[in-house]
Design an enzyme around this catalytic site. Structure first.
Site, PDB file in Angstrom:
ATOM      1  N   HIS A 201     -45.734 -32.412  13.398  1.00 42.64           N
ATOM      2  CA  HIS A 201     -45.376 -32.788  12.050  1.00 42.64           C
ATOM      3  C   HIS A 201     -44.317 -32.157  10.561  1.00 42.64           C
ATOM      4  CE1 HIS A 201     -45.428 -28.178  13.595  1.00 42.64           C
ATOM      5  NE2 HIS A 201     -45.065 -28.011  11.519  1.00 42.64           N
TER       6      HIS A 201
HETATM    7  C1  UD1 Z   1     -45.193 -25.751   6.949  1.00 42.49           C
HETATM    8  C2  UD1 Z   1     -44.013 -25.120   7.396  1.00 42.49           C
HETATM    9  C3  UD1 Z   1     -43.555 -25.205   8.804  1.00 42.49           C
HETATM   10  C4  UD1 Z   1     -44.766 -25.312   9.742  1.00 42.49           C
HETATM   11  C5  UD1 Z   1     -46.144 -25.157   8.898  1.00 42.49           C
HETATM   12  C6  UD1 Z   1     -47.209 -25.600   9.897  1.00 42.49           C
HETATM   13  C7  UD1 Z   1     -42.159 -24.669   5.334  1.00 42.49           C
HETATM   14  C8  UD1 Z   1     -41.220 -25.090   5.017  1.00 42.49           C
HETATM   15  N1  UD1 Z   1     -43.015 -25.476   6.151  1.00 42.49           N
HETATM   16  O1  UD1 Z   1     -44.474 -26.805   7.009  1.00 42.49           O
HETATM   17  O2  UD1 Z   1     -42.063 -24.276   8.553  1.00 42.49           O
HETATM   18  O3  UD1 Z   1     -44.572 -25.504  11.059  1.00 42.49           O
HETATM   19  O4  UD1 Z   1     -45.873 -25.713   7.466  1.00 42.49           O
HETATM   20  O5  UD1 Z   1     -48.116 -25.970   9.388  1.00 42.49           O
HETATM   21  O6  UD1 Z   1     -43.192 -23.729   4.585  1.00 42.49           O
HETATM   22  N2  UD1 Z   1     -50.930 -29.545   2.593  1.00 42.49           N
HETATM   23  C9  UD1 Z   1     -52.353 -29.962   2.450  1.00 42.49           C
HETATM   24  N3  UD1 Z   1     -53.207 -28.725   2.972  1.00 42.49           N
HETATM   25  C10 UD1 Z   1     -52.544 -27.234   2.984  1.00 42.49           C
HETATM   26  C11 UD1 Z   1     -51.472 -27.673   3.219  1.00 42.49           C
HETATM   27  C12 UD1 Z   1     -50.431 -28.108   3.195  1.00 42.49           C
HETATM   28  O7  UD1 Z   1     -53.157 -30.995   2.683  1.00 42.49           O
HETATM   29  O8  UD1 Z   1     -53.426 -26.562   3.055  1.00 42.49           O
HETATM   30  C13 UD1 Z   1     -50.491 -30.438   2.589  1.00 42.49           C
HETATM   31  C14 UD1 Z   1     -50.072 -30.666   1.270  1.00 42.49           C
HETATM   32  O9  UD1 Z   1     -49.829 -32.151   0.745  1.00 42.49           O
HETATM   33  C15 UD1 Z   1     -48.142 -30.214   1.575  1.00 42.49           C
HETATM   34  C16 UD1 Z   1     -47.823 -31.370   2.612  1.00 42.49           C
HETATM   35  O10 UD1 Z   1     -49.038 -30.455   3.935  1.00 42.49           O
HETATM   36  O11 UD1 Z   1     -47.310 -31.044   0.445  1.00 42.49           O
HETATM   37  C17 UD1 Z   1     -46.739 -30.001   3.559  1.00 42.49           C
HETATM   38  O12 UD1 Z   1     -47.686 -28.558   3.192  1.00 42.49           O
HETATM   39  P1  UD1 Z   1     -46.318 -27.562   3.078  1.00 42.49           P
HETATM   40  O13 UD1 Z   1     -46.874 -26.139   3.224  1.00 42.49           O
HETATM   41  O14 UD1 Z   1     -44.726 -28.305   2.201  1.00 42.49           O
HETATM   42  O15 UD1 Z   1     -45.202 -27.660   4.399  1.00 42.49           O
HETATM   43  P2  UD1 Z   1     -45.751 -28.063   6.071  1.00 42.49           P
HETATM   44  O16 UD1 Z   1     -45.837 -29.422   6.058  1.00 42.49           O
HETATM   45  O17 UD1 Z   1     -47.011 -27.178   5.383  1.00 42.49           O
END
Ligand code: UD1
Length: 394
Positions: A201
């Site tokens: 991821h």
């Molecule tokens: C985040 C953390 C990362 C961690 C990971 C674990 C930061 C910078 N990154 O990355 O260190 O390893 O979480 O999972 O804090 N999304 C959904 N549903 C959710 C959450 C996210 O659909 O419940 C999608 C959204 O489109 C979002 C994307 O996933 O834009 C990324 O989510 P985000 O929280 O920005 O970063 P992660 O890649 O999850």
């Protein structure tokens, strides 16, 4: 004494759960739990609260997704109001996600003491958003709880007062040890061994679509030797959808090695909908709950990942792990564990996987070779609670 915890993203939940429980044993401690809402899908949040038996948050800031600046700023703005209202004696932040650094910044501006659980880890790669979060959070923290000696060394090198640093061990392993017996009951009945377990991821792996396609081709090749089980993170799912859309728009004829389409797109999709036509042994699933994922780790022939926590969990379990990254902030998983960095090198990934499969002729992991890293003993959170409440750990 009033302790406020801030959690936001999936890996925070496994770290905060044992600390909440350990502090709960002290009658003089009152606790407040704030969920920033960085992760909000039920499969990324609610199910972890249930399985880890974390109480409902007192506040959910509901910030959701966004750019780094948007997300961090939204957390800071919303959290400032909660902090001002609740006036805790200390705030605990966990790991290295945007919620961690955002909360630490607010605390330091308001003069509220902040303690960082999982301090001192460094990849020395500032292109990783988490590395920036770790550096800043540690600089702002009044108390730094480290999981291993390299953490202490990194902090001292960066000029942190050694009196603030307490090596307590690994809270994520506390959760693993507590829930392993329950996880072993949750082994998915439809999974047959041998299999490899995959999670990817990190932006460095999934945001570069050419690289992601090449990785998937390699996993498809591996799936001719054993099942490959790949629970797909929402970020990765979005990129896969883009990839399949681009392919559909540009490909004159289908590539026989083409990646599997995640047909079960998005929330609540049936995991089995991810099974593919071209590589029937490559299973793309929705994100799994904690217990099911832990159960799969214990019996995997190998794990391929870019997660930090999974490098630690496989080390504890004695399961071979190949990390698709150039560096790790958890070097102890290499020196004392089962982890190998394969970098951005698919030849290395293939040959390392083949080597592991040759050595595990039975096709299963080898739990009896579990590696006990000092202080990864299931009691890290108790040490944290003792230090916070009594000033030192026994
Ligand atoms: C985040 C953390 C990362 C961690 C990971 C674990 C930061 C910078 N990154 O990355 O260190 O390893 O979480 O999972 O804090 N999304 C959904 N549903 C959710 C959450 C996210 O659909 O419940 C999608 C959204 O489109 C979002 C994307 O996933 O834009 C990324 O989510 P985000 O929280 O920005 O970063 P992660 O890649 O999850």
């Amino acid at each position: 004494m009033h302790i406020l915890h801030v959690v936001g993203a999936r890996p925070n939940f496994m770290k905060a759960a044992p600390v909440l429980r350990a502090l709960g044993a002290y009658p003089e401690v009152r606790q407040t739990l704030v969920h920033t809402g960085q992760h909000y899908d039920s499969a990324m949040s609610d199910v972890f609260f249930q399985q880890l038996e974390i109480p409902q948050p007192d506040f959910n800031l509901g910030v959701g997704s966004g750019t780094h600046a948007q997300q961090t700023a939204a957390i800071m703005q919303a959290f400032e109001g909660v902090l001002t209202k609740r006036e805790p004696d200390m705030v605990l932040v966990y790991g290295d996600v945007n919620s961690t650094v955002a909360a630490a910044l607010v605390c330091s501006k308001l003069g509220v003491k902040v303690a960082h659980v999982e301090a001192g880890l460094r990849s020395r790669d500032r292109s990783m958003p988490e590395e920036i979060n770790r550096l800043i959070t540690d600089q702002l923290s009044d108390l730094l709880f480290t999981p291993s000696p390299d953490g202490d060394e990194n902090l001292v090198r960066e000029g942190i007062d050694p009196a603030k640093i307490r090596r307590v061990g690994n809270v994520m392993i506390d959760t693993l040890i507590r829930l392993l017996p329950r996880a072993e009951q949750q082994f998915p009945p439809n999974v047959s061994k041998p299999y490899a377990l995959v999670t990817l991821h990190r932006p460095s792996n999934v945001d570069d679509l050419d690289w992601l396609r090449d990785l998937l081709i390699t996993l498809t090749e591996l799936s001719t030797q054993l099942s490959v089980i790949f629970p797909v993170h929402p970020r990765t799912r979005q990129r896969l959808q883009t990839l399949t859309r681009v392919r559909a728009e540009t490909a004159a004829s289908p590539d026989p090695r083409s990646l599997n389409e995640t047909k079960g797109s998005g929330r609540g999709a049936n995991p089995d909908a991810g099974l593919t036509r071209t590589a029937p042994q490559l299973h793309l699933l929705d994100p799994l709950p904690y217990l099911e994922f832990l159960a799969l780790q214990t019996k995997a022939s190998l794990v391929i990942t870019d997660s930090g926590g999974i490098q630690e969990e496989t080390t504890f379990l004695g399961v071979p792990c190949l990390t698709v990254r150039e560096n790790t902030e958890r070097p102890i998983t290499i020196t004392q564990g089962t982890n190998q960095l394969v970098g951005r090198d698919l030849k290395k990934l293939r040959s390392a996987a083949e080597e592991i499969l040759r050595h595990t002729a039975s096709g299963e992991g080898v739990p009896e070779s579990r590696n006990f890293v000092p202080l990864w003993d299931g009691h890290a959170a108790e040490r944290i609670a003792q230090i916070i409440v009594r000033g030192s750990a026994k």
